[in-house]
Scaffold this active site. Structure first.
Site, PDB file in Angstrom:
ATOM      1  N   HIS A  37       6.608  35.487  17.285  1.00 35.80           N
ATOM      2  CA  HIS A  37       8.049  35.743  17.214  1.00 35.80           C
ATOM      3  C   HIS A  37       8.682  36.044  18.581  1.00 35.80           C
ATOM      4  O   HIS A  37       9.765  35.559  18.898  1.00 35.80           O
ATOM      5  CB  HIS A  37       8.302  36.899  16.236  1.00 35.80           C
ATOM      6  CG  HIS A  37       9.620  36.856  15.553  1.00 35.80           C
ATOM      7  ND1 HIS A  37       9.803  37.249  14.261  1.00 35.80           N
ATOM      8  CD2 HIS A  37      10.832  36.447  15.983  1.00 35.80           C
ATOM      9  CE1 HIS A  37      11.078  37.094  13.925  1.00 35.80           C
ATOM     10  NE2 HIS A  37      11.722  36.616  14.963  1.00 35.80           N
TER      11      HIS A  37
ATOM     12  N   LYS B 162       6.592  33.901  10.936  1.00 32.66           N
ATOM     13  CA  LYS B 162       6.385  34.359  12.322  1.00 32.66           C
ATOM     14  C   LYS B 162       5.642  35.699  12.347  1.00 32.66           C
ATOM     15  O   LYS B 162       5.737  36.474  11.396  1.00 32.66           O
ATOM     16  CB  LYS B 162       7.732  34.538  13.043  1.00 32.66           C
ATOM     17  CG  LYS B 162       8.697  33.387  12.851  1.00 32.66           C
ATOM     18  CD  LYS B 162       9.949  33.507  13.691  1.00 32.66           C
ATOM     19  CE  LYS B 162      10.966  32.462  13.263  1.00 32.66           C
ATOM     20  NZ  LYS B 162      11.816  32.850  12.148  1.00 32.66           N
TER      21      LYS B 162
ATOM     22  N   TYR C  14      11.460  39.808   8.487  1.00 27.24           N
ATOM     23  CA  TYR C  14      12.795  39.612   7.898  1.00 27.24           C
ATOM     24  C   TYR C  14      13.033  40.340   6.560  1.00 27.24           C
ATOM     25  O   TYR C  14      14.172  40.530   6.162  1.00 27.24           O
ATOM     26  CB  TYR C  14      13.091  38.119   7.662  1.00 27.24           C
ATOM     27  CG  TYR C  14      13.314  37.301   8.908  1.00 27.24           C
ATOM     28  CD1 TYR C  14      13.447  37.889  10.160  1.00 27.24           C
ATOM     29  CD2 TYR C  14      13.392  35.912   8.836  1.00 27.24           C
ATOM     30  CE1 TYR C  14      13.631  37.119  11.303  1.00 27.24           C
ATOM     31  CE2 TYR C  14      13.590  35.142   9.971  1.00 27.24           C
ATOM     32  CZ  TYR C  14      13.708  35.753  11.205  1.00 27.24           C
ATOM     33  OH  TYR C  14      13.897  34.983  12.315  1.00 27.24           O
TER      34      TYR C  14
ATOM     35  N   ASP D 257      12.805  28.600   7.130  1.00 29.59           N
ATOM     36  CA  ASP D 257      12.371  29.412   8.271  1.00 29.59           C
ATOM     37  C   ASP D 257      12.435  30.881   7.892  1.00 29.59           C
ATOM     38  O   ASP D 257      13.501  31.397   7.554  1.00 29.59           O
ATOM     39  CB  ASP D 257      13.306  29.158   9.464  1.00 29.59           C
ATOM     40  CG  ASP D 257      12.874  29.954  10.682  1.00 29.59           C
ATOM     41  OD1 ASP D 257      11.905  29.540  11.335  1.00 29.59           O
ATOM     42  OD2 ASP D 257      13.478  31.013  10.963  1.00 29.59           O
TER      43      ASP D 257
HETATM   44  P1  NDP Z   1      23.544  31.491  12.127  1.00 29.56           P
HETATM   45  O1  NDP Z   1      23.947  31.094  13.509  1.00 29.56           O
HETATM   46  O2  NDP Z   1      22.848  30.501  11.270  1.00 29.56           O
HETATM   47  O3  NDP Z   1      24.881  32.004  11.408  1.00 29.56           O
HETATM   48  C1  NDP Z   1      24.858  32.628  10.167  1.00 29.56           C
HETATM   49  C2  NDP Z   1      26.282  33.045   9.823  1.00 29.56           C
HETATM   50  O4  NDP Z   1      27.099  31.874   9.670  1.00 29.56           O
HETATM   51  C3  NDP Z   1      26.390  33.815   8.527  1.00 29.56           C
HETATM   52  O5  NDP Z   1      27.353  34.835   8.692  1.00 29.56           O
HETATM   53  C4  NDP Z   1      26.881  32.773   7.528  1.00 29.56           C
HETATM   54  O6  NDP Z   1      27.631  33.375   6.508  1.00 29.56           O
HETATM   55  C5  NDP Z   1      27.766  31.917   8.405  1.00 29.56           C
HETATM   56  N1  NDP Z   1      27.884  30.534   7.951  1.00 29.56           N
HETATM   57  C6  NDP Z   1      26.879  29.696   7.646  1.00 29.56           C
HETATM   58  N2  NDP Z   1      27.353  28.482   7.325  1.00 29.56           N
HETATM   59  C7  NDP Z   1      28.697  28.554   7.435  1.00 29.56           C
HETATM   60  C8  NDP Z   1      29.752  27.629   7.232  1.00 29.56           C
HETATM   61  N3  NDP Z   1      29.501  26.386   6.840  1.00 29.56           N
HETATM   62  N4  NDP Z   1      31.025  28.048   7.443  1.00 29.56           N
HETATM   63  C9  NDP Z   1      31.276  29.315   7.818  1.00 29.56           C
HETATM   64  N5  NDP Z   1      30.319  30.244   8.027  1.00 29.56           N
HETATM   65  C10 NDP Z   1      29.046  29.863   7.838  1.00 29.56           C
HETATM   66  O7  NDP Z   1      22.742  32.875  12.187  1.00 29.56           O
HETATM   67  P2  NDP Z   1      21.305  33.468  12.420  1.00 29.56           P
HETATM   68  O8  NDP Z   1      21.393  34.357  13.606  1.00 29.56           O
HETATM   69  O9  NDP Z   1      20.815  34.029  11.145  1.00 29.56           O
HETATM   70  O10 NDP Z   1      20.353  32.258  12.829  1.00 29.56           O
HETATM   71  C11 NDP Z   1      19.835  31.358  11.880  1.00 29.56           C
HETATM   72  C12 NDP Z   1      18.346  31.548  11.618  1.00 29.56           C
HETATM   73  O11 NDP Z   1      17.596  31.430  12.824  1.00 29.56           O
HETATM   74  C13 NDP Z   1      17.948  32.923  11.084  1.00 29.56           C
HETATM   75  O12 NDP Z   1      18.325  33.131   9.762  1.00 29.56           O
HETATM   76  C14 NDP Z   1      16.462  32.888  11.344  1.00 29.56           C
HETATM   77  O13 NDP Z   1      15.816  32.096  10.360  1.00 29.56           O
HETATM   78  C15 NDP Z   1      16.426  32.237  12.725  1.00 29.56           C
HETATM   79  N6  NDP Z   1      16.431  33.246  13.827  1.00 29.56           N
HETATM   80  C16 NDP Z   1      15.289  33.381  14.587  1.00 29.56           C
HETATM   81  C17 NDP Z   1      15.220  34.306  15.595  1.00 29.56           C
HETATM   82  C18 NDP Z   1      13.972  34.428  16.416  1.00 29.56           C
HETATM   83  O14 NDP Z   1      13.830  35.409  17.165  1.00 29.56           O
HETATM   84  N7  NDP Z   1      13.057  33.491  16.335  1.00 29.56           N
HETATM   85  C19 NDP Z   1      16.353  35.190  15.926  1.00 29.56           C
HETATM   86  C20 NDP Z   1      17.529  34.930  15.116  1.00 29.56           C
HETATM   87  C21 NDP Z   1      17.540  33.986  14.111  1.00 29.56           C
HETATM   88  P3  NDP Z   1      27.320  33.117   4.932  1.00 29.56           P
HETATM   89  O15 NDP Z   1      25.936  33.628   4.690  1.00 29.56           O
HETATM   90  O16 NDP Z   1      28.381  33.902   4.253  1.00 29.56           O
HETATM   91  O17 NDP Z   1      27.445  31.633   4.721  1.00 29.56           O
END
Ligand code: NDP
Length: 318
Positions: free
Chosen positions: A117, A86, A57, A52
């Site tokens: 988006h 998006k 981004y 995604d």
């Molecule tokens: P998430 O809810 O996926 O959380 C990401 C965070 O969780 C990071 O800090 C990551 O750290 C941490 N993390 C991931 N896996 C673990 C684990 N197993 N244990 C502990 N920590 C963990 O965040 P997002 O807000 O980025 O949402 C995910 C995706 O959704 C986005 O990347 C994007 O693709 C999409 N999105 C779409 C939007 C829209 O408007 N359509 C808006 C927001 C997001 P680390 O990297 O260190 O693992």
């Protein structure tokens, strides 16, 4: 104890295409964007087949580099992947240009899914970048967000080889109702913030009734993964002897929804997610958490004009 991978679970879209339920999220803070190349490579090697991303981004180029290496190494073929991008509201009047730019950065000649988006229109400069004033994107009051959807429909009908499916993101029930009334293609997906602290029960139900699969973004509560500390998540992780992240991902997958967890930690990504046999009661308990204590993590100023007034109370975490 569950050892089966959830990465192979697929969902069928309303246009007949299939896509893996779990996508790798790639919206990263600026400093960690270059890491996306290695995480995409690790993810695909671990069995992820859905990525995604978005024009806004700043990660499409890194994904493109990863994909070209994966193709060259023979790890995966293009047709085995499902790639979503998006169109940002600054390109509301010209989504095709945005898609062409995304394709160029990704090094691909088609995307499997394009999402609008946000149902918003922003003023833009000549390159389609949003005009920002006092830290906020300036709304283009002369625009109508549904124009973007109508243009995506035109493009999809004209060239479904370049854009294999179209969907929306950040639509509320009211916005979906207008879209369904005024246009003749039902979005395959509505991607919204969705997790146990924001279960969006009415929106999910509306989607289910109309063939729109709801896709969960920020499934871990975004940066720092705060939802891993929710007591109900810890309880279920203990019950099934899996990680909290497995519970937060299976909450969607076992409900027939897409989910896009993000990580740039190669070791985490390589682990993938286990398939957890959550029961109807487990899923209800996860929903109940957010019904009782709603909290939204993604709160950009412009979201207010989409009617996101119910932000819920800030919830203290342990
Ligand atoms: P998430 O809810 O996926 O959380 C990401 C965070 O969780 C990071 O800090 C990551 O750290 C941490 N993390 C991931 N896996 C673990 C684990 N197993 N244990 C502990 N920590 C963990 O965040 P997002 O807000 O980025 O949402 C995910 C995706 O959704 C986005 O990347 C994007 O693709 C999409 N999105 C779409 C939007 C829209 O408007 N359509 C808006 C927001 C997001 P680390 O990297 O260190 O693992």
């Amino acid at each position: 104890m569950s050892s089966e991978s959830a990465l192979t679970i697929k969902l069928k879209l309303n246009n007949g295409l299939e896509a893996p339920a779990i996508a790798l999220g790639t919206a990263n803070p600026k400093e960690s964007r270059p890491k996306v190349k290695d995480t995409v490579k690790a993810a695909v090697k671990a069995g992820y087949r859905h990525i995604d991303t978005a024009w806004i981004y700043g990660t499409e180029e890194y994904i493109g580099e990863a994909l070209s290496e994966l193709f060259a190494e023979g790890v995966v073929k293009r047709e085995e992947l499902f790639i979503t991008t998006k169109v940002w509201p600054s390109n509301w009047n010209n989504p095709e240009r945005s898609i062409d730019e995304s394709l160029k950065r990704l090094g691909l000649d088609y995307v499997d899914l394009v999402l609008q988006h946000w149902p918003l229109t922003f003023k833009a400069d000549a390159e389609g970048n949003p005009i920002v004033k006092d830290g906020n994107s300036v709304l283009d009051e002369s625009g109508d967000y549904l124009v973007t959807w109508k243009k995506l429909i035109e493009l999809y009908k004209k060239d479904s080889k370049k854009v294999r499916s179209i969907g929306v993101s950040n639509y509320t029930v009211e916005y979906l109702k207008r879209l369904l009334k005024e246009t003749d293609v039902v979005p395959v997906v509505n991607q919204v913030e969705l997790h146990p602290s924001l279960p969006q029960v009415d929106l999910v139900k509306f989607g289910n009734e109309h063939g729109i699969i709801t896709e969960a973004y920020s499934p871990l509560g975004s940066g720092g993964a705060p939802l891993l500390k929710l007591p109900i998540v810890e309880t279920l992780a203990k019950k099934y002897d899996v990680s909290g992240a497995d519970i937060l991902v299976n909450y969607h997958v076992k409900s027939g929804r897409f989910v896009a967890p993000r990580s740039t930690n190669v070791e985490r990504v390589a682990k993938g997610f286990k398939s957890v046999p959550l029961t109807t009661d487990d899923l209800k308990a996860l929903d109940q958490e957010g019904i009782d204590h709603p909290h939204r993590y993604i709160n950009p100023g412009f979201a207010k004009s989409v009617g996101y007034e119910n932000w819920g109370e800030e919830k203290p975490f342990k």
